[in-house]
Design a protein around this motif. Structure first.
Motif, PDB file in Angstrom:
ATOM      1  N   GLY A 142       0.799  -1.223   0.000  1.00  0.00           N
ATOM      2  CA  GLY A 142       0.000   0.000   0.000  1.00  0.00           C
ATOM      3  C   GLY A 142       0.832   1.273   0.000  1.00  0.00           C
ATOM      4  O   GLY A 142       0.664   2.144  -0.864  1.00  0.00           O
ATOM      5  N   ARG A 143       1.725   1.387   0.975  1.00  0.00           N
ATOM      6  CA  ARG A 143       2.574   2.594   1.068  1.00  0.00           C
ATOM      7  C   ARG A 143       3.510   2.719  -0.129  1.00  0.00           C
ATOM      8  O   ARG A 143       3.665   3.805  -0.686  1.00  0.00           O
ATOM      9  N   PRO A 144       4.185   1.636  -0.548  1.00  0.00           N
ATOM     10  CA  PRO A 144       5.049   1.756  -1.736  1.00  0.00           C
ATOM     11  C   PRO A 144       4.285   2.206  -2.976  1.00  0.00           C
ATOM     12  O   PRO A 144       4.808   2.987  -3.783  1.00  0.00           O
ATOM     13  N   TYR A 145       3.048   1.738  -3.141  1.00  0.00           N
ATOM     14  CA  TYR A 145       2.243   2.182  -4.285  1.00  0.00           C
ATOM     15  C   TYR A 145       1.941   3.672  -4.173  1.00  0.00           C
ATOM     16  O   TYR A 145       2.074   4.428  -5.152  1.00  0.00           O
ATOM     17  N   ALA A 146       1.534   4.102  -2.975  1.00  0.00           N
ATOM     18  CA  ALA A 146       1.228   5.524  -2.778  1.00  0.00           C
ATOM     19  C   ALA A 146       2.466   6.383  -3.024  1.00  0.00           C
ATOM     20  O   ALA A 146       2.374   7.459  -3.634  1.00  0.00           O
ATOM     21  N   ASP A 147       3.619   5.914  -2.560  1.00  0.00           N
ATOM     22  CA  ASP A 147       4.860   6.671  -2.771  1.00  0.00           C
ATOM     23  C   ASP A 147       5.195   6.765  -4.251  1.00  0.00           C
ATOM     24  O   ASP A 147       5.630   7.818  -4.743  1.00  0.00           O
ATOM     25  N   ALA A 148       4.989   5.663  -4.981  1.00  0.00           N
ATOM     26  CA  ALA A 148       5.266   5.667  -6.416  1.00  0.00           C
ATOM     27  C   ALA A 148       4.322   6.614  -7.148  1.00  0.00           C
ATOM     28  O   ALA A 148       4.737   7.391  -8.017  1.00  0.00           O
ATOM     29  N   MET A 149       3.042   6.579  -6.784  1.00  0.00           N
ATOM     30  CA  MET A 149       2.074   7.461  -7.429  1.00  0.00           C
ATOM     31  C   MET A 149       2.326   8.925  -7.071  1.00  0.00           C
ATOM     32  O   MET A 149       2.083   9.812  -7.891  1.00  0.00           O
ATOM     33  N   ARG A 150       2.823   9.179  -5.885  1.00  0.00           N
ATOM     34  CA  ARG A 150       3.144  10.566  -5.506  1.00  0.00           C
ATOM     35  C   ARG A 150       4.215  11.139  -6.421  1.00  0.00           C
ATOM     36  O   ARG A 150       4.137  12.300  -6.855  1.00  0.00           O
ATOM     37  N   LYS A 151       5.212  10.335  -6.736  1.00  0.00           N
ATOM     38  CA  LYS A 151       6.278  10.787  -7.637  1.00  0.00           C
ATOM     39  C   LYS A 151       5.727  11.049  -9.035  1.00  0.00           C
ATOM     40  O   LYS A 151       6.118  12.017  -9.694  1.00  0.00           O
ATOM     41  N   ILE A 152       4.829  10.166  -9.484  1.00  0.00           N
ATOM     42  CA  ILE A 152       4.244  10.360 -10.810  1.00  0.00           C
ATOM     43  C   ILE A 152       3.385  11.623 -10.822  1.00  0.00           C
ATOM     44  O   ILE A 152       3.409  12.400 -11.781  1.00  0.00           O
ATOM     45  N   TYR A 153       2.639  11.840  -9.744  1.00  0.00           N
ATOM     46  CA  TYR A 153       1.783  13.026  -9.664  1.00  0.00           C
ATOM     47  C   TYR A 153       2.605  14.315  -9.708  1.00  0.00           C
ATOM     48  O   TYR A 153       2.214  15.295 -10.355  1.00  0.00           O
ATOM     49  N   LYS A 154       3.735  14.303  -9.037  1.00  0.00           N
ATOM     50  CA  LYS A 154       4.587  15.496  -9.044  1.00  0.00           C
ATOM     51  C   LYS A 154       5.100  15.791 -10.453  1.00  0.00           C
ATOM     52  O   LYS A 154       5.307  16.950 -10.820  1.00  0.00           O
ATOM     53  N   LYS A 155       5.307  14.744 -11.237  1.00  0.00           N
ATOM     54  CA  LYS A 155       5.802  14.919 -12.598  1.00  0.00           C
ATOM     55  C   LYS A 155       4.674  15.238 -13.573  1.00  0.00           C
ATOM     56  O   LYS A 155       4.868  15.981 -14.542  1.00  0.00           O
ATOM     57  N   TYR A 156       3.483  14.675 -13.309  1.00  0.00           N
ATOM     58  CA  TYR A 156       2.346  14.854 -14.220  1.00  0.00           C
ATOM     59  C   TYR A 156       1.112  15.316 -13.436  1.00  0.00           C
ATOM     60  O   TYR A 156       0.100  14.606 -13.373  1.00  0.00           O
ATOM     61  N   PRO A 157       1.158  16.502 -12.837  1.00  0.00           N
ATOM     62  CA  PRO A 157       0.046  16.957 -11.982  1.00  0.00           C
ATOM     63  C   PRO A 157      -1.240  17.249 -12.740  1.00  0.00           C
ATOM     64  O   PRO A 157      -2.305  17.347 -12.126  1.00  0.00           O
ATOM     65  N   ASN A 158      -1.162  17.390 -14.056  1.00  0.00           N
ATOM     66  CA  ASN A 158      -2.347  17.698 -14.850  1.00  0.00           C
ATOM     67  C   ASN A 158      -2.942  16.480 -15.534  1.00  0.00           C
ATOM     68  O   ASN A 158      -3.890  16.616 -16.318  1.00  0.00           O
ATOM     69  N   ASP A 159      -2.401  15.309 -15.252  1.00  0.00           N
ATOM     70  CA  ASP A 159      -2.935  14.081 -15.821  1.00  0.00           C
ATOM     71  C   ASP A 159      -4.085  13.599 -14.934  1.00  0.00           C
ATOM     72  O   ASP A 159      -3.877  13.245 -13.770  1.00  0.00           O
ATOM     73  N   ALA A 160      -5.287  13.597 -15.483  1.00  0.00           N
ATOM     74  CA  ALA A 160      -6.472  13.294 -14.677  1.00  0.00           C
ATOM     75  C   ALA A 160      -6.427  11.896 -14.072  1.00  0.00           C
ATOM     76  O   ALA A 160      -6.810  11.698 -12.911  1.00  0.00           O
ATOM     77  N   GLU A 161      -5.979  10.907 -14.849  1.00  0.00           N
ATOM     78  CA  GLU A 161      -5.933   9.545 -14.316  1.00  0.00           C
ATOM     79  C   GLU A 161      -4.867   9.403 -13.244  1.00  0.00           C
ATOM     80  O   GLU A 161      -5.076   8.710 -12.244  1.00  0.00           O
ATOM     81  N   VAL A 162      -3.740  10.048 -13.401  1.00  0.00           N
ATOM     82  CA  VAL A 162      -2.708  10.028 -12.369  1.00  0.00           C
ATOM     83  C   VAL A 162      -3.266  10.603 -11.075  1.00  0.00           C
ATOM     84  O   VAL A 162      -3.074  10.034  -9.994  1.00  0.00           O
ATOM     85  N   CYS A 163      -4.000  11.709 -11.168  1.00  0.00           N
ATOM     86  CA  CYS A 163      -4.604  12.313  -9.976  1.00  0.00           C
ATOM     87  C   CYS A 163      -5.577  11.335  -9.318  1.00  0.00           C
ATOM     88  O   CYS A 163      -5.593  11.189  -8.097  1.00  0.00           O
ATOM     89  N   TYR A 164      -6.382  10.662 -10.116  1.00  0.00           N
ATOM     90  CA  TYR A 164      -7.370   9.733  -9.584  1.00  0.00           C
ATOM     91  C   TYR A 164      -6.688   8.542  -8.918  1.00  0.00           C
ATOM     92  O   TYR A 164      -7.064   8.139  -7.807  1.00  0.00           O
ATOM     93  N   PHE A 165      -5.696   7.956  -9.573  1.00  0.00           N
ATOM     94  CA  PHE A 165      -5.044   6.775  -9.018  1.00  0.00           C
ATOM     95  C   PHE A 165      -4.263   7.112  -7.758  1.00  0.00           C
ATOM     96  O   PHE A 165      -4.098   6.272  -6.880  1.00  0.00           O
ATOM     97  N   PHE A 166      -3.747   8.337  -7.674  1.00  0.00           N
ATOM     98  CA  PHE A 166      -2.999   8.771  -6.504  1.00  0.00           C
ATOM     99  C   PHE A 166      -3.961   9.004  -5.329  1.00  0.00           C
ATOM    100  O   PHE A 166      -3.703   8.628  -4.210  1.00  0.00           O
TER     101      PHE A 166
END
Length: 247
Positions: free
Chosen positions: A223-247
């Motif tokens: 759980g935490r490793p997934y959230a940490d990975a998605m946080r990094k992706i969100y920081k790189k792609y903050p305007n990607d709607a699916e990234v925001c949703y999955f994060f």
């Protein structure tokens, strides 16, 4: 190889074509992801878009059927495999002990999809791995087409880095974000996976790579490793709607 036969089974023999009538006919609007690598514009795209709308509406079981149909029509759409895995993963309405206590079905490890219960940690593990397998396969296809010897032209490639985080085994990035058609001059070859898709695929693998994990350890190990990975992706792609949703 066993991987090739498994891919073939998943892509062509586990499903029929789900009817767009009945339970899949809910009016969920026309939302779609702007660009999806290797999905095309035919049935694969139709099922991907419908699956995504169901997933965003928390209709995960219906979404999974659509993504399975998508990989039948668009076998190189690695993101569809990954989102199918996400359908079988914990979500806002079904998570923690209730999820991990009731979704571990070891007997389904190699079972055809239509014989598996929903949701299933084993199905999530299978399809998140298939998504990575597709990345490997596409990379090899493009590597095979490279010219050899001095004076070879620089090609756009999927850059890889190795990570031992949660035994995902692989992570993929494509730092040259061009349009799908620009990545590939051979119409018969699948395009290289975009960076944002590759990172989502790797993150989902982190979440799903340990089927049967103890509920007491699930948050720490996946759980935490997934959230940490998605946080990094969100920081790189903050305007990607699916990234925001999955994060």
């Amino acid at each position: 190889s066993s991987t090739s036969s498994h891919n073939q089974e998943t892509d062509s023999t586990e499903i029929g074509e789900p009817s767009l009538d009945g339970e899949l006919a809910h009016d969920l609007g026309t939302y779609s992801r702007d660009t999806v690598t290797n999905v095309g514009n035919g049935k694969g795209r139709e099922y991907f878009d419908l699956g995504l709308r169901h997933l965003l509406s928390y209709q995960s079981e219906l979404a999974a059927k659509c993504f399975l149909a998508c990989v039948h029509f668009s076998p190189y759409c690695a993101l569809a495999h990954s989102l199918l895995a996400l359908c079988h993963s914990p979500n806002y309405n079904f998570k923690g002990d209730p999820y991990y206590d009731s979704t571990n079905h070891p007997e389904e490890k190699d079972a055809p999809y239509h014989l598996c219960l929903f949701p299933s940690q084993q199905v999530a593990d299978r399809h998140s791995k298939l998504a990575l397998d597709k990345l490997d396969e596409i990379k090899k296809i493009h590597k095979k087409g490279k010219p050899k010897g001095p004076g070879k032209k620089k090609k756009n490639t999927v850059k890889t880095s190795h990570s031992d985080n949660m035994d995902t085994g692989r992570s993929y990035t494509n730092h040259n974000l061009q349009k799908e058609g620009d990545l590939n001059n051979d119409a018969n070859k699948p395009s290289l996976i975009r960076d944002v898709e590759a990172q989502i695929i790797t993150a989902v693998r982190t979440l799903t790579c340990n089927p049967g994990v103890s509920p007491d350890l699930a948050d720490e190990l996946v759980g935490r490793p997934y959230a940490d990975a998605m946080r990094k992706i969100y920081k790189k792609y903050p305007n990607d709607a699916e990234v925001c949703y999955f994060f």
